[in-house]
Design a protein around this motif. Sequence first.
Motif, PDB file in Angstrom:
ATOM      1  N   ASN A  18       0.899  -1.190   0.061  1.00 33.25           N
ATOM      2  CA  ASN A  18      -0.100   0.074  -0.132  1.00 33.25           C
ATOM      3  C   ASN A  18       1.032   1.167   0.042  1.00 33.25           C
ATOM      4  O   ASN A  18       1.085   1.954   1.048  1.00 33.25           O
ATOM      5  N   PRO A  19       1.587   1.386  -1.226  1.00 29.21           N
ATOM      6  CA  PRO A  19       2.628   2.143  -1.144  1.00 29.21           C
ATOM      7  C   PRO A  19       2.276   3.581  -0.839  1.00 29.21           C
ATOM      8  O   PRO A  19       1.258   4.156  -1.558  1.00 29.21           O
ATOM      9  N   GLN A  20       2.937   4.648  -0.230  1.00 30.91           N
ATOM     10  CA  GLN A  20       2.195   6.269  -0.051  1.00 30.91           C
ATOM     11  C   GLN A  20       3.324   6.942  -0.677  1.00 30.91           C
ATOM     12  O   GLN A  20       3.140   8.360  -0.454  1.00 30.91           O
ATOM     13  N   GLY A  21       4.567   6.526  -1.224  1.00 31.96           N
ATOM     14  CA  GLY A  21       5.403   7.530  -1.990  1.00 31.96           C
ATOM     15  C   GLY A  21       5.917   6.917  -3.373  1.00 31.96           C
ATOM     16  O   GLY A  21       5.842   5.849  -3.516  1.00 31.96           O
ATOM     17  N   PRO A  22       6.666   7.817  -4.047  1.00 30.24           N
ATOM     18  CA  PRO A  22       6.940   7.306  -5.331  1.00 30.24           C
ATOM     19  C   PRO A  22       8.212   6.044  -5.281  1.00 30.24           C
ATOM     20  O   PRO A  22       7.998   5.089  -6.167  1.00 30.24           O
ATOM     21  N   VAL A  23       8.683   6.130  -4.200  1.00 27.41           N
ATOM     22  CA  VAL A  23       9.927   5.087  -4.301  1.00 27.41           C
ATOM     23  C   VAL A  23       9.182   3.725  -3.940  1.00 27.41           C
ATOM     24  O   VAL A  23       9.392   2.784  -4.595  1.00 27.41           O
ATOM     25  N   ALA A  24       8.503   3.755  -2.963  1.00 24.73           N
ATOM     26  CA  ALA A  24       7.617   2.471  -2.448  1.00 24.73           C
ATOM     27  C   ALA A  24       6.827   2.071  -3.448  1.00 24.73           C
ATOM     28  O   ALA A  24       6.622   0.922  -3.940  1.00 24.73           O
ATOM     29  N   GLU A  25       6.274   2.936  -4.460  1.00 25.80           N
ATOM     30  CA  GLU A  25       5.506   3.005  -5.272  1.00 25.80           C
ATOM     31  C   GLU A  25       6.044   2.096  -6.694  1.00 25.80           C
ATOM     32  O   GLU A  25       5.678   1.125  -7.261  1.00 25.80           O
ATOM     33  N   GLU A  26       7.304   2.647  -6.831  1.00 28.77           N
ATOM     34  CA  GLU A  26       8.173   1.920  -8.147  1.00 28.77           C
ATOM     35  C   GLU A  26       8.516   0.449  -7.608  1.00 28.77           C
ATOM     36  O   GLU A  26       8.519  -0.344  -8.344  1.00 28.77           O
ATOM     37  N   GLN A  27       8.871   0.369  -6.229  1.00 29.67           N
ATOM     38  CA  GLN A  27       9.118  -0.884  -5.846  1.00 29.67           C
ATOM     39  C   GLN A  27       8.023  -2.012  -5.861  1.00 29.67           C
ATOM     40  O   GLN A  27       8.015  -3.077  -6.232  1.00 29.67           O
ATOM     41  N   PHE A  28       6.916  -1.151  -5.466  1.00 29.07           N
ATOM     42  CA  PHE A  28       5.638  -2.171  -5.705  1.00 29.07           C
ATOM     43  C   PHE A  28       5.273  -2.620  -7.136  1.00 29.07           C
ATOM     44  O   PHE A  28       4.850  -3.621  -7.326  1.00 29.07           O
ATOM     45  N   GLY A  29       5.619  -1.581  -7.993  1.00 34.02           N
ATOM     46  CA  GLY A  29       5.448  -1.951  -9.330  1.00 34.02           C
ATOM     47  C   GLY A  29       6.051  -3.048  -9.943  1.00 34.02           C
ATOM     48  O   GLY A  29       5.629  -4.097 -10.567  1.00 34.02           O
ATOM     49  N   LEU A  30       7.424  -3.071  -9.281  1.00 31.54           N
ATOM     50  CA  LEU A  30       8.232  -4.430  -9.797  1.00 31.54           C
ATOM     51  C   LEU A  30       7.749  -5.535  -9.107  1.00 31.54           C
ATOM     52  O   LEU A  30       7.905  -6.936  -9.706  1.00 31.54           O
ATOM     53  N   MET A  31       7.353  -5.403  -7.814  1.00 32.39           N
ATOM     54  CA  MET A  31       6.740  -6.427  -6.922  1.00 32.39           C
ATOM     55  C   MET A  31       5.513  -7.208  -7.851  1.00 32.39           C
ATOM     56  O   MET A  31       5.313  -8.321  -8.086  1.00 32.39           O
ATOM     57  N   LYS A  32       4.594  -6.249  -8.262  1.00 31.14           N
ATOM     58  CA  LYS A  32       3.711  -6.892  -9.122  1.00 31.14           C
ATOM     59  C   LYS A  32       3.782  -7.396 -10.421  1.00 31.14           C
ATOM     60  O   LYS A  32       3.502  -8.508 -10.589  1.00 31.14           O
ATOM     61  N   LEU A  33       4.973  -6.845 -10.991  1.00 24.66           N
ATOM     62  CA  LEU A  33       5.464  -7.420 -12.325  1.00 24.66           C
ATOM     63  C   LEU A  33       5.792  -8.853 -11.986  1.00 24.66           C
ATOM     64  O   LEU A  33       5.554  -9.685 -12.836  1.00 24.66           O
ATOM     65  N   SER A  34       6.898  -8.848 -10.886  1.00 21.50           N
ATOM     66  CA  SER A  34       7.412 -10.339 -10.666  1.00 21.50           C
ATOM     67  C   SER A  34       6.341 -11.302 -10.263  1.00 21.50           C
ATOM     68  O   SER A  34       6.372 -12.312 -10.591  1.00 21.50           O
ATOM     69  N   ILE A  35       5.450 -10.612  -9.491  1.00 25.98           N
ATOM     70  CA  ILE A  35       4.388 -11.572  -8.909  1.00 25.98           C
ATOM     71  C   ILE A  35       3.638 -12.193 -10.138  1.00 25.98           C
ATOM     72  O   ILE A  35       3.130 -13.327 -10.187  1.00 25.98           O
ATOM     73  N   SER A  36       3.147 -11.421 -10.982  1.00 28.83           N
ATOM     74  CA  SER A  36       2.227 -11.711 -12.151  1.00 28.83           C
ATOM     75  C   SER A  36       3.079 -12.865 -12.943  1.00 28.83           C
ATOM     76  O   SER A  36       2.527 -13.981 -13.382  1.00 28.83           O
ATOM     77  N   ILE A  37       4.488 -12.641 -13.328  1.00 26.81           N
ATOM     78  CA  ILE A  37       5.062 -13.521 -14.099  1.00 26.81           C
ATOM     79  C   ILE A  37       5.088 -14.864 -13.399  1.00 26.81           C
ATOM     80  O   ILE A  37       4.888 -16.068 -13.862  1.00 26.81           O
ATOM     81  N   MET A  38       5.280 -14.595 -12.075  1.00 26.61           N
ATOM     82  CA  MET A  38       5.579 -15.987 -11.167  1.00 26.61           C
ATOM     83  C   MET A  38       4.211 -16.723 -11.034  1.00 26.61           C
ATOM     84  O   MET A  38       4.170 -18.092 -10.860  1.00 26.61           O
ATOM     85  N   VAL A  39       3.013 -15.933 -10.938  1.00 22.48           N
ATOM     86  CA  VAL A  39       1.950 -16.646 -10.922  1.00 22.48           C
ATOM     87  C   VAL A  39       1.391 -17.319 -12.129  1.00 22.48           C
ATOM     88  O   VAL A  39       1.150 -18.409 -12.166  1.00 22.48           O
ATOM     89  N   LEU A  40       2.132 -16.751 -13.422  1.00 21.56           N
ATOM     90  CA  LEU A  40       1.745 -17.437 -14.508  1.00 21.56           C
ATOM     91  C   LEU A  40       2.620 -18.908 -14.617  1.00 21.56           C
ATOM     92  O   LEU A  40       1.932 -19.902 -14.706  1.00 21.56           O
ATOM     93  N   VAL A  41       3.879 -18.594 -14.136  1.00 20.74           N
ATOM     94  CA  VAL A  41       4.602 -20.039 -14.098  1.00 20.74           C
ATOM     95  C   VAL A  41       4.088 -21.034 -13.087  1.00 20.74           C
ATOM     96  O   VAL A  41       3.773 -22.419 -13.472  1.00 20.74           O
ATOM     97  N   VAL A  42       3.613 -20.522 -12.136  1.00 20.32           N
ATOM     98  CA  VAL A  42       3.206 -21.641 -10.896  1.00 20.32           C
ATOM     99  C   VAL A  42       1.666 -22.142 -11.480  1.00 20.32           C
ATOM    100  O   VAL A  42       1.434 -23.137 -11.423  1.00 20.32           O
ATOM    101  N   VAL A  43       0.870 -21.359 -12.157  1.00 23.41           N
ATOM    102  CA  VAL A  43      -0.242 -21.829 -12.784  1.00 23.41           C
ATOM    103  C   VAL A  43       0.028 -22.861 -13.792  1.00 23.41           C
ATOM    104  O   VAL A  43      -0.533 -24.031 -13.998  1.00 23.41           O
ATOM    105  N   VAL A  44       0.984 -22.690 -14.645  1.00 24.03           N
ATOM    106  CA  VAL A  44       1.186 -23.732 -15.807  1.00 24.03           C
ATOM    107  C   VAL A  44       1.828 -24.955 -15.119  1.00 24.03           C
ATOM    108  O   VAL A  44       1.381 -25.887 -15.158  1.00 24.03           O
TER     109      VAL A  44
END
Lengths: 347, 615
Positions: free
Chosen positions: A34-60
Motif C-alpha cells: 500500500n505504497p504512499q510515496g514514489p519510491v515504494a510505488e516503484e518497488q511495488f510496481g516491480l513486485m507486481k510485475l514479478s508476482i504476475s510472471i511468477m503466478v503465470l509460472v506457478v499456474v502452468v
Amino acid sequence: MMNRWHVVKRLLPLLAVMALLLSACGREDLSTLNPQGPVAEEQFGLMKLSISIMVLVVVVVFAIAIYVLIRFRRRPGDKTIPVQVEGNHKLEIIWTVIPLVLLVILGVPTIQSVFGLAKDYSKDENAVQIKVTAHQYWWEFDYPQYGVKTAQEMIIPTNAVISIEAKTADVIHSFWIPSLAGKIDTNPGGNVNRMYFEAPKSGVYLGKCAELCGPSHAYMDFKVKAVDEASFERWVAGMKAPAEMPSDPEIAELFASQCLTCHAVGDKGGTIYPNLTGMGDRLAVAGFLINTDDPQYKNEGTVYDNLVRWIADPQEVKPGNNMPKVDLTQQEIEAIAKYLSEQKLDY
Amino acid sequence: MAHGHAVKRYSGLMDWLTTVDHKKIGVLYLIAGGFFFLIGGLEAILIRIQLWKPLNDFVSPDTYNELLTMHGTTMIFLAAMPILFALMNAIVPLQIGARDVAFPFLNSLGFWTFFFGGVLLNVSWFTGGAPDAGWTSYVPLASDTYSADKGVDYYVMGLQIAGIGTLVGGINFLVTIINMRAPGMSFMRMPMFTWSAFIASALILFAFPALTVGLVALMFDRLFSANFFNVANGGNVVLWEHIFWIFGHPEVYILILPAFGIISEVVSTFSRKRLFGYSSMVFATVLIGFLGFMVWAHHMFTTGLGPIANALFSIATMLIAVPTGIKIFNWLFTMWGGSIRFNVANLFAIGFIPTFVMGGVTGVMLAAAPADYQYHDTYFVVAHFHYVIVGGLVLGIFAGLFYWWPKMFGRMLNEGLGKITFWTFFIGFHLTFFVQHFLGLLGMPRRIYTYQDGLGLNGMNLISTVGAILMGIGTIVFLINIIVTAKKPKNLSNDPWEDGRTLEWAIPSPAPEYNFAQTPLVRGYDALWKEKMDGNKGMTPAEPLGPIHMPSPSILPFIMSIGLFIAGFGFMYNHYIVAIIGLVITFACMFLRSVIDDHGFHIEPDEMHDKGVKG
C-alpha cells in the motif's frame, strides 16, 4: 487442448481478484503493498510485475502437475511398462527459452530501477538532508541544513525529496519505512549508505529496524511524520527555541543533573542520547510504548503513563538498552514525566 | 590367495563406535541428524508459540534470540546436512556398485567430528547462554563487544569442528564417485542421486573452506583480540557478510541438490519410467552448482554495495531459475505417460514439486534488487527459504527415507502412518509458511521477538503457529512409524518396490557388509532396469567370486574427535592446558594411524554363503 485452456480461463478471474486483494492489502502506514510515496510505488510496481510472471509460472506447473497426476495414475493391477522416453529436444528447448524470455521481461525494469533508486541527492540543495544514525535501540535524526537533531520521530516536509545518509553507532541495523521506501543497512565506521524517498501525502508512517541487532531488536520502531512545508518550518523553529525548564526548582535541578547529562531539551543538555524536545506530542515513548489517550493494548498508554513506566524501569521495556534505572523516587519520576509530557511543539 | 589378518570384530556399542562401514555410518548420521532435527524442531515450535499472539512473553527476548539462532544453525548444519549425508552414505556406494567409500576411516572421522561439533554447540544451552547473533552471526553484533558471553564462541568452535566433518565427507564422496564406480558405470550412466551427491560434494569442497576462514577470523577476534572485523582498528564488518555468504549461498545448493537427486529417483521409479531428459538434468545440476557461487551478494542487496553490484547479482540470480525450471519440467514429463504409484515416498516427491516451484518463484522475486529492498529481512524471506528448505529439502528427505528405508534396514515403513505424516506435515507446512509471505509484505521484519497489537498481523501469526504444531504432529507420527516398523520381521526381497531401476535394488535388503558379492557389470543407464528389460534375473558379475578385502574397524576417529571437543573447551575458556591436552589426544591418534600398518581383512566366499547370501 481445449480443456486445459478452459482451466486457465476459469483461473483468470480468480487471479484478478487475488491481485486486487493484494493491492488493497495492509495498513497505509506499514504495508509495502500500500505504497504512499514514489519510491515504494516503484518497488511495488516491480513486485507486481514479478508476482504476475511468477503466478503465470506457478499456474502452468500446477496445471501440468494436476493433469499428469490424474491422467497417468496407476490403476490397480496395472503391470504394463510405459514407453521409456529419453527426452524431447523440442520441449527441452521450449522450457529453456520461455523462462529466459520471462527473465528478460523482469530483468530490464529491475536494472533500470536499481540505477534509478541509486540516484544521489546528497548534493541537491532542494532535498532535505537527514543523517540517520542507528543505536541500540533507537534512531537519531540529524538535519545538518537546519541545525536540528531529534530522535525516534523523523519529521519531514511533504514537498521535498528526503535524502538519507545512514550509519550506525554500534551494530548493524537496517532503516526501513515499508510504506515509503525499502530498507538500507546502517554500517559502522565510515561506510555510509544513501537512499532517498518522498512522502507527498502528509501523515504518520511506521518505521522498523530490519536487521537483528540484539534482544530489543523488535522494539526498535520509529515514526516518520510527513507535514506540510509551513508546519515543518514551525517544527524546526520549535526545536531550536530555548528550553523551558520545570517550574519547580527542585525538579528542575533534578532534571538537569539526572537527565540533561545525556538527553537534550531544546538548546540544553547532552547530545549522545535521544533528544527529548517536544516529548508531549511525540507518538511513542522509547519507540514502542504507543502514546494514546485511549489505550487498548499492553504497550499503549498516555504520554505521561508511558514516561513513568519507561523511566521507572527502562530495562523492563527495552532489555539491553543503555538507559540505566535512574535513582529517583516515585514522586520525582512522576514530576519529571509530568514536565516532559507537557512539553509540546506547536507545529 | 591372500588371507585375512586376525582383525578384532566388535559387537554392540563398540561396533558402532568403531565402524567404518558406510552403511552403518549412514545410520549413525541418520540417528544424530534426526536427533538434532528434533531439537531444532522443538526450538521452532517454541518460536511459534512466542509469536502466536502479539506482545506475548512466553520466552524472554534474550532466549528468543538464542532460539532463532540455534534453530537456524542446528537445522542447517546439524540436521539437514547430516541426514543428507546419511542417505548419501547409505546409497551412493550401492548406486555405483562399490563395496565402500574411498576412505572408510575418514568417513568415520567425518561423522564423529560432525557429532562432537554439534554436541559442543548445544552444550552452550547449559553453560550460560546459547549463541544469539543469528545463524549468520553478523559482526559487530557477534563480536565480543556486543556479545560478551560465551554463546558465539560455541558457535565459532562448534561449527569449525563440525565443518571438518563436512569437508572430509565431501572430499570422500568426490573421490569415491570418481574412482570407485563399477565397470561400465560411466559418468553419464550414474543415477541422478549420485550425480547430485557428486556436485554437492564439489560445492562443499569449495564453499566450506570459506566458512572455516571466516570462523577462524571471528575466533581470533573474539578469543585473541584480533581486528579482522573491528572497525575501530581498521577491520571491516562487510567482509564477514561476504565471507559468510560466499559459503552460505552454495550451502543452500549443497542442501537442495541431493534433494533434487532423491526426487529424480523416486519420481522415476514410481512412474515406472526413465528419467526424462537425463543429460539435461545432469547439465542443469552442474550449472546450478556453478551459478551457486556467482550469486552470494543477493543476500546483501541492502548492505550498500552500489547499483552495479546489485544489478549484476540480480541478473545472475535470476539465471538460476532456468536450470531449475528445466529440472521441474523434466520431473513433470517423467511422470507424463508413466504409471504413477501414490505410495508415501512418491507422495512426498509429488508434494515437493509444486512446493519447490513456489519457493523457486519467490526466489526470482527476491532477485529483483529494488523489490528486495522491501522483502529483505522480512517474513517474506523467511517464507521463501522455508519453502525451499522445508518444502524442498525436508520433503525430499522424507521421500528418500521412505524410498530407501527398506534398503537401509530391511523393513518397509508403514504406509498408513506414512500417509498421516505426509498430510499433516504437508498441510502444516503450507499453513505455517504461506501466510508468512504476506506477513512480510505487510511490514513484519524477521527475527523480531514480538509485534504490536492492532497492526493486522495477529491472524496470520496464529495460523502460522497452528501449522507449525501440525508439522510437529507429523514428525511425531513418523517417529512412531519408525518404532512400529522396527518390530516387524526383516523379510524383504532385493527389490521390494518391484520397480527398482538402479544398482542398490540388485542386492539384498539390507545390503550385506560387502555390498556386492561380485562387482556388477553395468551395461547402461538405470543398470538394473536394463537387465530386467533384457529378461535377466540380476546383474551380470564383472568378476569371479573371491575373497573380499574389507577395512578394519577403528576407535581412533572417535577419540580424535573427543580430542578436538576437549580442545574446543580449552580455547573457549582460556584454559590452554586443556586445549593442549585435547590437541595432543588428536595428534597422538593421527600419529598412531600413520605408524600402525592396517591391512584390513578378507571375507571369504564360503563366509558369504554361510550368511545365506546369494552369490
